[in-house]
Design a protein around this motif. Structure first.
Motif, PDB file in Angstrom:
ATOM      1  N   THR A 166      -1.393  -2.475 -11.265  1.00  0.00           N
ATOM      2  CA  THR A 166      -0.804  -1.292 -10.671  1.00  0.00           C
ATOM      3  C   THR A 166       0.637  -1.137 -11.507  1.00  0.00           C
ATOM      4  O   THR A 166       0.809  -0.148 -12.242  1.00  0.00           O
ATOM      5  N   GLU A 209       2.689   1.462  -3.309  1.00  0.00           N
ATOM      6  CA  GLU A 209       1.939   1.999  -4.372  1.00  0.00           C
ATOM      7  C   GLU A 209       1.528   3.428  -4.239  1.00  0.00           C
ATOM      8  O   GLU A 209       1.324   4.236  -5.231  1.00  0.00           O
ATOM      9  N   GLN A 210       1.190   3.880  -2.952  1.00  0.00           N
ATOM     10  CA  GLN A 210       0.819   5.378  -2.738  1.00  0.00           C
ATOM     11  C   GLN A 210       2.051   6.250  -3.377  1.00  0.00           C
ATOM     12  O   GLN A 210       1.820   7.266  -4.073  1.00  0.00           O
ATOM     13  N   LEU A 217       1.054  -1.232  -0.086  1.00  0.00           N
ATOM     14  CA  LEU A 217      -0.198  -0.083   0.004  1.00  0.00           C
ATOM     15  C   LEU A 217       0.837   1.265  -0.186  1.00  0.00           C
ATOM     16  O   LEU A 217       0.743   1.994  -0.792  1.00  0.00           O
TER      17      LEU A 217
END
Length: 277
Positions: A193, A102-103, A99
């Motif tokens: 992603t 990815e941010q 997470l």
């Protein structure tokens, strides 16, 4: 006796303050080196460097990974950067929370000015995911990236799904089936992603191929992807590493738990012609 106690307390206070003062000097040196690199490249320099660090004065080493605190700090640095100012991210990490990685990657992807990621040694797993968002990845000639296939606890998601292929479903316990369901979703999410990050610089068919290669368990999770292999994938890799990046990395020393295992004279050695002094 009174003098003895005064000396003892003076020694104790100095011993307690010395690590703090050394840390402050180190932070100041890092800030000056980052400012030097920013002036040279007219950019915003951000570091995401994970070393083993010592806890307090006890000297207990802990390993660090990409976490939510890292993503909050990097996203704040990006927000404070004008859209016309390039971003240089110095990346040294074994990976970490998907997470958080990815941010950071998505935020870098949205930055309008050029984004360069410098990898002086390694950027594995989530570190590679972040590097894929860059317009240019500058790697040391011996640096490596790594696969970004998701891990569920101690198991690779791709390996969990292999169980469904090799055993009848009647012989698989409920917990493994639940893990397999989670693994399938994780693989799809990470692949999507990665593909989205790659579409910025390559056609969809190529992005699909590379995303599959990196995210679907082609290799073990610690497989090293070197400069040549990264270029073969079509990643925008350069080896023109600024000297200031190496000098900045020297200001992030590895915590020493005892005698160093590697020693050398820390100066450049150059070949001398025969007969010359």
């Amino acid at each position: 006796m009174e003098i003895f106690f005064q000396l003892f307390w003076l020694f104790f206070i100095l011993s307690a303050l010395t690590p703090y003062l050394q840390q402050q000097m180190l932070l100041g040196a890092r800030a000056r080196k980052m400012a030097e690199l920013e002036r040279k490249r007219k950019s915003r320099v951000i570091t995401l460097i994970h070393r083993q660090e010592a806890v307090s004065f006890l000297g207990i080493p802990i390993s660090r990974f990409i976490n939510i605190d890292d993503s909050e700090q990097v996203l704040r640095a990006i927000r404070l950067t004008d859209k016309n100012v390039p971003i240089d991210l110095i990346l040294h990490t074994p990976g970490g929370l998907v997470l958080a990685a990815e941010q950071i990657a998505e935020a870098l992807l949205r930055h309008p000015a050029k984004v360069t990621v410098f990898v002086p040694h390694y950027a594995m797993s989530g570190g590679t995911l972040i590097a894929l968002a860059a317009d240019e990845i500058v790697m040391d000639e011996n640096a490596v990236l790594g696969p970004v296939d998701p891990q569920l606890g101690q198991y690779p998601a791709a390996s969990i799904l292999k169980v469904l292929e090799k055993k009848p479903i009647q012989e698989i316990d409920d917990q493994t089936l639940i893990l397999a369901d989670m693994a399938e979703k994780a693989l799809k999410q990470v692949k999507a992603t990665v593909k989205n990050l790659l579409l910025k610089r390559m056609p969809e068919e190529k992005a699909e191929e590379v995303a599959t290669l990196l995210s679907q368990g082609t290799w073990t999770h610690d497989y090293p992807i070197d400069v040549a292999q990264a270029r073969e994938m079509g990643l925008p890799v350069s080896t023109e590493m600024p000297l200031e990046v190496y000098e900045l990395m020297d200001l992030y020393p590895q915590a020493q738990g005892g005698k160093p295992s590697v020693q050398y004279v820390p100066v450049p050695y150059r070949h001398q012609q025969p007969g010359r002094p």
